[in-house]
Design a protein around this motif. Structure first.
Motif, short mmCIF file in Angstrom:
data_model
loop_
_atom_site.label_atom_id
_atom_site.label_comp_id
_atom_site.label_asym_id
_atom_site.label_seq_id
_atom_site.Cartn_x
_atom_site.Cartn_y
_atom_site.Cartn_z
N HIS A 111 -11.33 2.32 -0.97
CA HIS A 111 -10.82 1.02 -1.38
C HIS A 111 -10.15 0.38 -0.17
O HIS A 111 -9.31 1.00 0.49
N HIS A 114 -4.58 -3.95 0.47
CA HIS A 114 -3.16 -3.62 0.59
C HIS A 114 -2.87 -2.32 -0.15
O HIS A 114 -3.38 -2.09 -1.25
N SER A 119 -1.83 -0.51 -6.18
CA SER A 119 -3.18 -0.19 -5.70
C SER A 119 -3.38 1.32 -5.60
O SER A 119 -4.49 1.82 -5.82
#
Length: 211
Positions: A111, A114, A119
């Motif tokens: 991924h 940020h 996340s």
């Protein structure tokens, strides 16, 4: 007098300097045996006056990316650089993994974006794993690379990569395949030691030939 080759090295006085200097010595001897002179040159000085340049130990560029990018952009066409400037620039940002994946090359699930609590939680769920590796998209030598377990606090990081931690890296190490002139030359196995997962020499990692 044989060919003169400039060997790009870390910026003088940087914490990579001593390690790179030690590792470069066998290369200097090997080149000398082949009739070539290998001259160390800090990468931030730009092109030297050698017949060609080898960017083998141009470590630390991630601390001054603007200067690194500018040097590659301005590299004279009449001074061969190996690897070529365009390839080194492409390799600077680990977003090249997206291009490899689009071309059908298997990569570790990743991924890009940020890194923060939200996340990271999403990555644990998406990758269905108990440990992640979080690192900058522009980095080298495992700089700012951390191994994260569920519940760990992590400093926010812009332009990060989040990946599931692969236990085999800590146990078996990783393989680097080297191609010269478009043909496979040899492979090296890089293994972490002391319970670490980072394979670089400054963390105690060991490199051995892999046959």
């Amino acid at each position: 007098m044989g060919p003169r080759i400039d060997l790009l090295m870390p910026v003088a006085g940087s914490h990579y300097d001593a390690v790179a200097t030690d590792l470069a010595e066998p290369f200097r001897a090997a080149f000398a045996a082949a009739g070539m002179t290998l001259t160390p040159r800090p990468w931030d000085l730009g092109p030297g006056d050698g017949d060609a340049t080898l960017a083998l130990f141009a470590w630390g560029y991630h601390f001054d990316v603007a200067r690194w990018d500018a040097m590659l952009t301005a590299w004279p066409a009449n001074r061969p650089l190996f690897n070529p400037p365009a390839l080194l620039a492409w390799n600077t940002r680990k977003t090249y993994l997206l291009e490899l994946a689009a071309a059908g090359v298997p990569i570790v699930p990743s991924h890009f974006g940020h890194a923060d609590a939200g996340s990271i939680a999403a990555a644990f769920k998406a990758f269905d794993c108990d440990e992640l590796v979080v690192k900058p998209q522009i980095s080298a030598g495992s700089h700012q690379t951390v191994r994260v377990r569920r519940g760990d606090a992590v400093d926010p990081l812009d332009d990060a990569i989040l990946q599931p931690f692969l236990p085999a890296i800590a146990k078996e190490g990783e393989l680097s395949l080297f191609a010269i002139g478009g043909h496979f030359s040899h492979a090296a196995r890089k293994v972490a030691t002391g319970g670490d997962f980072r394979i670089q020499p400054q963390f105690g990692g060991r490199f051995t030939r892999y046959d």
